[in-house]
Write an enzyme that holds these catalytic residues in place. Structure first.
Site, PDB file in Angstrom:
ATOM      1  N   CYS A 243       0.821  -1.220   0.000  1.00  0.00           N
ATOM      2  CA  CYS A 243       0.000   0.000   0.000  1.00  0.00           C
ATOM      3  C   CYS A 243       0.851   1.264   0.000  1.00  0.00           C
ATOM      4  CB  CYS A 243      -0.909   0.013   1.224  1.00  0.00           C
ATOM      5  SG  CYS A 243      -1.772  -1.537   1.507  1.00  0.00           S
TER       6      CYS A 243
ATOM      7  N   HIS B 151      -8.996   3.639  -1.590  1.00  0.00           N
ATOM      8  CA  HIS B 151      -7.665   3.050  -1.473  1.00  0.00           C
ATOM      9  C   HIS B 151      -7.359   2.124  -2.652  1.00  0.00           C
ATOM     10  CE1 HIS B 151      -4.013   1.628   0.150  1.00  0.00           C
ATOM     11  NE2 HIS B 151      -4.462   0.634   0.904  1.00  0.00           N
TER      12      HIS B 151
END
Length: 390
Positions: free
Chosen positions: A86, A335
């Site tokens: 991420c 995200h």
């Protein structure tokens, strides 16, 4: 070494786009970044490209960087693909800054993309899980919500904090995201709704978890030698910091802080020659609500255990002393793994150039981005400065 400036930044909306491919999303983000450059920037001006993606679903894992840069006409431009879970987008920006500071490039494209919503929930969990500790987390059935739930439980046990404080993160970020037309979950929620949401991994509930999203974001960087050719704005990359940590939670000394964030923040402040007290706003990695509270403390916004108080007192609200996640954060904005860190820079660029619309802060000078990989295995922190008053 030469200073580096952001001369343009743009992104797609983040959300669920089953009819759109990753090349199309990247092309839109790249065009949006070019449109934000004050003066013309030709494709031939770009010396290097760095592209961030996890490769969720297995699409084009090999050569995924050139697959998108060639699609937008960057022929023969060297392109590197960055994968740091991420945190990939933040590290892509960092590598672009390094290329310019080294003298090997004058203009660099740092971009990111991900398509995540065209798979079943179980398949998505698998692809996210590969960014955790494989042997003792993913293969034993632990999801990222389970990992962050362990961190949340440890934090609530150690400090004067309650699950309601986790819900306050969601309420704040949804209020911000409701003003962001690019947000995946662009709606407000009440504290009552955020508290009463279904449990995902105790003590985390649905409103404490960010969505998985499709999207792309791009940042254009230029050296001090050529910046005047492209823009009258001077958004300088004042400080860069990065660090790594043990990938598995069980291997760490404690669950209530992330040492990679602490060290990355320390290095960024040192290079920018400022402290956390000088920041005007920040975009932090709130994949789960507990991650935002921990980030406050790791980045020096407050002492350990004081993060809930910052929320309760409104310090991190848009009209507070240190607004956090004016974009809506991962929780509301969304995200898309590879695009998250570059998307944070888009928000900072918009704020520092007065282009954040209804979210615009009053004359900010310093903004920070904080992008975390996995549960803290790698962190990149950037500090940006508006050098010229508007």
């Amino acid at each position: 070494m030469r200073d580096v400036y952001v001369i343009g930044a743009g992104q797609t909306a983040f959300g669920s786009f089953p009819e759109r491919g990753y090349r199309e999303l990247f092309a839109e983000a790249y065009a949006a970044a070019r449109d934000r450059v004050d003066h013309d920037l030709d494709t031939d001006d770009i010396d290097e490209a760095v592209v961030a993606t996890l490769g969720v679903g297995g699409r084009q894992i090999g050569l995924s960087g050139p697959a998108v840069t060639e699609h937008v006409g960057l022929h023969n431009v060297p392109c590197s693909r960055i994968e740091n879970a991420c945190g990939a987008g933040g590290f892509a920006v960092r590598q672009g800054v390094q290329a310019i500071k080294s003298g090997m490039a004058d203009v660099v494209l740092a971009g990111g993309f991900e398509v995540m919503t065209d798979m079943s929930g179980d398949t998505t969990k698998y692809w996210l899980g590969v960014s955790g500790e494989t042997e003792w987390e993913r293969l034993t059935g632990t999801t990222f919500s389970g990992v962050y739930a362990q961190m949340a439980s440890a934090y609530l046990d150690a400090h004067d904090a309650t699950p309601e404080d986790l819900s306050r993160v969601a309420v704040k970020n949804h209020a911000n995201g409701a003003k962001n037309p690019k947000a995946h979950l662009g709606f407000e929620c009440s504290l009552e709704d955020a508290v009463a949401a279904p449990t995902v991994a105790d003590p985390l509930n649905l409103y404490h978890c960010c969505p998985t999203s499709d999207g792309a974001a791009a940042v254009l960087l230029a050296s001090e030698d050529v910046v005047a050719e492209y823009t009258d704005e001077r958004v300088r990359v004042a400080g860069v910091g990065a660090a790594s940590e043990r990938v598995g939670l069980a291997e760490r000394d404690n669950y209530t802080s992330i040492s990679a964030s602490q060290e990355a923040g320390r290095r960024a402040y040192e290079r920018a020659e400022i402290g956390p007290e000088d920041l005007d706003f920040a975009e932090v990695h709130d994949c789960f609500a507990i991650a935002e509270l921990i980030a406050y403390e790791d980045l020096g916004f407050c002492e350990p255990g004081e993060a809930p108080q910052l929320l309760r007192e409104g310090v991190t609200d848009p009209d507070g002393d240190l607004p956090v996640n004016t974009s809506g954060g991962l929780k509301s904005k969304g995200h898309p793994i590879g695009a998250t860190g570059t998307g944070q820079v888009v928000e900072v660029f918009d704020q520092l150039t007065g282009n954040a619309g209804d979210r615009q802060l009053e004359d900010p000078r310093y903004g920070l981005t904080h992008n975390v990989g996995g549960s803290g295995g790698a962190t990149a922190v950037h500090i940006f400065e508006q050098e010229v008053a508007r």
